[in-house]
Write an enzyme that holds these catalytic residues in place. Structure first.
Site, short mmCIF file in Angstrom:
data_model
loop_
_atom_site.label_atom_id
_atom_site.label_comp_id
_atom_site.label_asym_id
_atom_site.label_seq_id
_atom_site.Cartn_x
_atom_site.Cartn_y
_atom_site.Cartn_z
N TYR A 112 45.45 39.79 41.31
CA TYR A 112 44.67 38.98 40.36
C TYR A 112 45.32 37.61 40.16
O TYR A 112 44.64 36.58 40.16
CB TYR A 112 44.59 39.74 39.03
CG TYR A 112 43.67 39.14 38.00
CD1 TYR A 112 42.29 39.17 38.17
CD2 TYR A 112 44.18 38.58 36.83
CE1 TYR A 112 41.43 38.65 37.20
CE2 TYR A 112 43.33 38.06 35.85
CZ TYR A 112 41.97 38.09 36.05
OH TYR A 112 41.13 37.57 35.09
N LYS A 129 43.56 34.09 41.07
CA LYS A 129 43.28 33.12 40.01
C LYS A 129 44.09 31.84 40.19
O LYS A 129 43.64 30.75 39.81
CB LYS A 129 43.54 33.75 38.63
CG LYS A 129 42.56 34.86 38.28
CD LYS A 129 41.11 34.37 38.28
CE LYS A 129 40.15 35.39 37.70
NZ LYS A 129 38.75 34.90 37.67
#
Length: 251
Positions: free
Chosen positions: A158, A162
């Protein structure tokens, strides 16, 4: 909503059937934009968002597409232009988590998060950029995360995705500026959504203690910043990352 900064504009929000995406779609609709509410699986939830926008006097339509499919991204942008007449605003919000420690993380969990949270932003932005460059106007807002700024144990996939969104945002901003197309990112902190609903009271207190404002945020807090970036009030803002995190991270 007294502000109608987006009147006459057409917006497409990915992953807009719930959580932050739904709040963004509702806010853009409330400010006058016609909104394409994208969803992957939950048609009922997407239609509820559409109904809420229409009920408040706005215009909206639900559009199914799996944004991990690059051809589907092209088709989605094409359909949005067809149904709304144009595309002024793209909000890349769709995202998933598949948390796990690095040494135990499976290839499938890495690939799924990268595909949904990063590659889809590339594919959607590429398709939208072709439309916006022709009209010599437009705005892309990418939803990143404070995890992309600071990293987080158990979220290597993640955080990488991101963080990648931030680099992609800045590159898009540089490439498209000469065509009057802006691109910015919003990095939410801990926001009250389905993802945070699983936290117990002790976990919530621990998190709140790390936040200068002492509380978790609301999806509406993120939506307000997206609406600003999508509007002409942000006409001179591009290539920026705005953390909406209550002061959890200071760059």
């Amino acid at each position: 909503m007294s502000l109608m900064r987006l009147e006459g504009k057409a917006a497409l929000v990915t992953g807009a059937s719930r959580g932050i995406g739904a709040a963004i779609a509702l806010r853009l609709g409330a400010e006058g934009a016609a909104v394409a509410v994208n969803y992957s699986g939950s048609r009922e939830a997407a239609e509820a968002v559409v109904d809420a926008i229409r009920g408040a006097g706005g215009a909206a339509v639900a559009m199914q597409a799996d944004v991990t499919d690059r051809a589907a991204c092209e088709a989605l942008v094409g359909r949005a232009v067809e149904e709304l007449g144009k595309l002024d605003v793209l909000v890349n919000n769709a995202g998933i988590t598949r948390d796990g420690l690095l040494v135990r993380m499976s290839d499938a969990d890495w690939d799924a998060v990268i595909a949904t949270d990063l590659t889809s932003v590339f594919a959607m932005s590429r398709a939208a950029a072709r439309v916006m460059m022709k009209s010599r106007s437009g705005c892309i807002v990418n939803i990143s995360s404070v995890v992309g700024l600071a990293g987080n144990a158990g979220q290597a996939n993640y955080a990488a995705a991101k963080s990648g969104v931030i680099g992609l945002t800045k590159s898009i901003a540089r490439e498209l500026a000469s065509r009057h197309v802006r691109c910015n990112a919003v990095a939410p902190g801990f926001i009250e959504t389905d993802m945070t609903a699983q936290l117990n009271d002790a976990q919530r207190e621990r998190i709140a203690a790390q936040i200068a404002l002492g509380r978790l945020g609301a999806a509406a807090d993120v939506a307000a910043v997206v609406a600003f970036l999508a509007s002409d009030d942000a006409a001179y803002v591009t290539g920026q990352v705005i953390a909406v995190d209550g002061g959890m991270t200071f760059a």
